[in-house]
Motif scaffolding. Sequence first.
Motif, PDB file in Angstrom:
ATOM      1  N   ALA A 163      73.325  37.926   7.571  1.00  0.00           N
ATOM      2  CA  ALA A 163      73.298  38.130   6.119  1.00  0.00           C
ATOM      3  C   ALA A 163      73.130  36.785   5.423  1.00  0.00           C
ATOM      4  O   ALA A 163      73.280  35.726   6.042  1.00  0.00           O
ATOM      5  CB  ALA A 163      74.594  38.795   5.661  1.00  0.00           C
ATOM      6  N   VAL A 164      72.838  36.844   4.133  1.00  0.00           N
ATOM      7  CA  VAL A 164      72.801  35.623   3.337  1.00  0.00           C
ATOM      8  C   VAL A 164      74.212  35.035   3.339  1.00  0.00           C
ATOM      9  O   VAL A 164      75.199  35.773   3.277  1.00  0.00           O
ATOM     10  CB  VAL A 164      72.346  35.949   1.884  1.00  0.00           C
ATOM     11  N   LYS A 165      74.291  33.717   3.442  1.00  0.00           N
ATOM     12  CA  LYS A 165      75.578  33.012   3.519  1.00  0.00           C
ATOM     13  C   LYS A 165      76.576  33.524   2.466  1.00  0.00           C
ATOM     14  O   LYS A 165      76.187  33.764   1.322  1.00  0.00           O
ATOM     15  CB  LYS A 165      75.327  31.518   3.292  1.00  0.00           C
ATOM     16  N   GLU A 166      77.794  33.704   2.887  1.00  0.00           N
ATOM     17  CA  GLU A 166      78.906  34.153   2.036  1.00  0.00           C
ATOM     18  C   GLU A 166      78.778  35.598   1.568  1.00  0.00           C
ATOM     19  O   GLU A 166      79.457  36.015   0.636  1.00  0.00           O
ATOM     20  CB  GLU A 166      79.098  33.215   0.833  1.00  0.00           C
ATOM     21  N   THR A 167      77.880  36.350   2.178  1.00  0.00           N
ATOM     22  CA  THR A 167      77.802  37.777   1.872  1.00  0.00           C
ATOM     23  C   THR A 167      77.833  38.572   3.181  1.00  0.00           C
ATOM     24  O   THR A 167      77.637  38.018   4.264  1.00  0.00           O
ATOM     25  CB  THR A 167      76.514  38.158   1.103  1.00  0.00           C
ATOM     26  N   VAL A 168      78.096  39.873   3.053  1.00  0.00           N
ATOM     27  CA  VAL A 168      78.175  40.753   4.232  1.00  0.00           C
ATOM     28  C   VAL A 168      77.053  41.796   4.185  1.00  0.00           C
ATOM     29  O   VAL A 168      76.427  42.107   5.193  1.00  0.00           O
ATOM     30  CB  VAL A 168      79.568  41.435   4.273  1.00  0.00           C
TER      31      VAL A 168
END
Lengths: 145, 65
Positions: free
Chosen positions: A51-56
Amino acid sequence: MDIDILIKKIDMETFIKLNRELIGKQYWFLNADNPGELYGMLQDGLAVRIAVKETVIPNIELKFMKSDLDRISLREHMVVKTGKHIINISPLELQIAFKLYLGSDKDIEDAVYLYDIFSKYLDIVKLKQYMSILKVKGADYGIDV
Amino acid sequence: MGSMFDKKQNLAERLKFVHFYSQWVKSVPNEVWSKQQAEFINSLFENARNFHLDAKKYLKSINRR
């Protein structure tokens, strides 16, 4: 919400390169930090999620091709052009049959939606063949081939 | 006591909507439906940081399915 991405088996060195490239582009792997551990999961037939960094979510579910149907997906892929970009997708006929096979209400809705939208363009012989391989029927939902 | 929820009827109603929506998609120019879908997908990305589960809990929840 996830996007399934199926790839041919790659060696560990290539996976480490992919891992580094994705991390450099601000993505992360949800399952583990260690590329060796992630590669082990892929080799065991499991999927890893990116996923995009800091997201799930949304995320990519990445896995190695394993079954005959996976091989058909890659071999007979369709090419979708979206402006400047090109995306390879698995054959619609296989997507419909596979959704029927998965069989949840949501999967059946997806199968019916694809069938409705693309009915004019589908190869009915292939659809029948995939439905036969997966031993599914669609007549109850209007997918009467 | 039997369930009050008619699963078959529920699916039939949802499929009716799927047919309705796919007919609508086919009846309007691509720019119309694709704009709506792009807005929906973009809003998912915009709200991604507000997702209530961390990675560990999320993976546990999808593995339970």
